[in-house]
Scaffold this motif. Structure first.
Motif, PDB file in Angstrom:
ATOM      1  N   ALA A   1      -3.640  -9.819   0.093  1.00 27.68           N
ATOM      2  CA  ALA A   1      -4.956  -9.932  -0.547  1.00 27.68           C
ATOM      3  C   ALA A   1      -5.589  -8.550  -0.736  1.00 27.68           C
ATOM      4  O   ALA A   1      -6.175  -8.265  -1.791  1.00 27.68           O
ATOM      5  N   PHE A   2      -5.438  -7.697   0.285  1.00 29.85           N
ATOM      6  CA  PHE A   2      -5.997  -6.336   0.217  1.00 29.85           C
ATOM      7  C   PHE A   2      -5.347  -5.546  -0.928  1.00 29.85           C
ATOM      8  O   PHE A   2      -6.022  -4.932  -1.742  1.00 29.85           O
ATOM      9  N   LEU A   3      -4.027  -5.601  -0.987  1.00 34.69           N
ATOM     10  CA  LEU A   3      -3.302  -4.848  -2.020  1.00 34.69           C
ATOM     11  C   LEU A   3      -3.632  -5.366  -3.418  1.00 34.69           C
ATOM     12  O   LEU A   3      -3.721  -4.595  -4.372  1.00 34.69           O
ATOM     13  N   ASN A   4      -3.814  -6.663  -3.550  1.00 38.40           N
ATOM     14  CA  ASN A   4      -4.187  -7.222  -4.851  1.00 38.40           C
ATOM     15  C   ASN A   4      -5.520  -6.686  -5.348  1.00 38.40           C
ATOM     16  O   ASN A   4      -5.749  -6.588  -6.542  1.00 38.40           O
ATOM     17  N   LYS A   5      -6.392  -6.336  -4.394  1.00 40.10           N
ATOM     18  CA  LYS A   5      -7.707  -5.796  -4.777  1.00 40.10           C
ATOM     19  C   LYS A   5      -7.658  -4.321  -5.109  1.00 40.10           C
ATOM     20  O   LYS A   5      -8.401  -3.844  -5.962  1.00 40.10           O
ATOM     21  N   VAL A   6      -6.803  -3.576  -4.414  1.00 39.81           N
ATOM     22  CA  VAL A   6      -6.866  -2.097  -4.553  1.00 39.81           C
ATOM     23  C   VAL A   6      -5.798  -1.525  -5.498  1.00 39.81           C
ATOM     24  O   VAL A   6      -5.907  -0.380  -5.900  1.00 39.81           O
ATOM     25  N   LEU A   7      -4.787  -2.296  -5.819  1.00 38.07           N
ATOM     26  CA  LEU A   7      -3.725  -1.751  -6.688  1.00 38.07           C
ATOM     27  C   LEU A   7      -3.981  -2.116  -8.148  1.00 38.07           C
ATOM     28  O   LEU A   7      -4.532  -3.153  -8.450  1.00 38.07           O
TER      29      LEU A   7
END
Length: 251
Positions: A245-251
């Motif tokens: 979920a974190f990577l989906n937001k920042v990448l």
């Protein structure tokens, strides 16, 4: 870049069951991790996840509430250790550059080597100038910090840490205070250090740097390390839903 082999036994920093509490809030919650010689460890995660506290505990800028931290085999959490002596081997670069405004760049760079390591002025100056040249700022030796851009100040801050010839470099979000166009010039210097096998722990929001330069990426949340892996696996196949979920937001 991130395929270098690291000797498993070559541990330079070892964090054992470290907890850090601020007024009953656990900024770090029983964290353990090892950093090996030549590794570039990128520490990422949401704001308030404990990343900077973790980094600042590595050289005791924050003193753990419990647990132990070993640097080059010495327990730095032991009050009998001379932490100031050990800190000379751990370069630290902050978000804000912390340069002395009333001193020239060269004076900022030579102060600690002359005062703490008792280097002769000429030697300190020579070594500082060589490093300034390496980061493309030799012409700024006689400038004052207020005459420099943010990116130049941060490159000078990195050189200042390198003037002490540290065994480890710690970076606490070194590009977060910079204008976007200045970020690249600082990351370029850090990339150069990685290519020279400098051991580095970097708290960062720069996912490109973590992916390209790090040998290992660590994800933190709520004071814990939730996941860590080599960059290809970390970004390519995250194991936990939270990291995904974190990577989906920042990448």
């Amino acid at each position: 870049m991130n395929d270098k082999t690291i000797n498993e036994s070559d541990i330079i920093i070892s964090v054992k069951n470290v907890t850090k509490e601020f007024k009953n809030v656990k900024a770090l919650d029983n964290v353990s991790n090892d950093i090996r010689k030549g590794e570039v460890v990128a520490v990422i995660g949401p704001s308030g996840s404990g990343k900077s506290t973790f980094l600042r505990c590595l050289n005791l800028l924050e003193v753990p509430t419990s647990g132990n931290i070993y640097f080059e085999g010495k327990d730095i959490t032991d009050p009998k250790q001379n932490i100031n002596l050990l800190r000379q081997k751990m370069g630290m670069v902050f978000q804000q550059f912390n340069l002395f405004p009333h001193m020239t760049v060269l004076k900022n760079l030579t102060l600690a080597p002359m005062k703490l390591q008792k280097k002769p002025a000429e030697q300190a100056k020579e070594e500082a100038m060589a490093l300034l040249k390496r980061v493309g700022l030799a012409e700024k030796a006689d400038a004052y910090p207020n005459q420099l851009s943010g990116g130049q100040k941060q490159r000078i801050a990195i050189v200042r840490a390198l003037c002490m010839k540290p065994d480890v470099m710690l970076f606490d979000e070194p590009t977060s205070a910079l204008d976007p166009e200045m970020v690249g010039e600082v990351l370029e210097v850090m990339k150069g250090l990685a290519e020279e096998n400098m051991t580095m722990a970097v708290v960062t929001h720069e996912m490109g740097f973590a992916r390209e330069v790090a040998t290992r990426v660590v994800f933190m949340e709520n004071g814990k390390i939730l996941e860590e892996n080599d960059p290809a696996s970390f970004f390519g196949s995250p194991q936990s839903p939270r990291l995904n979920a974190f990577l989906n937001k920042v990448l």
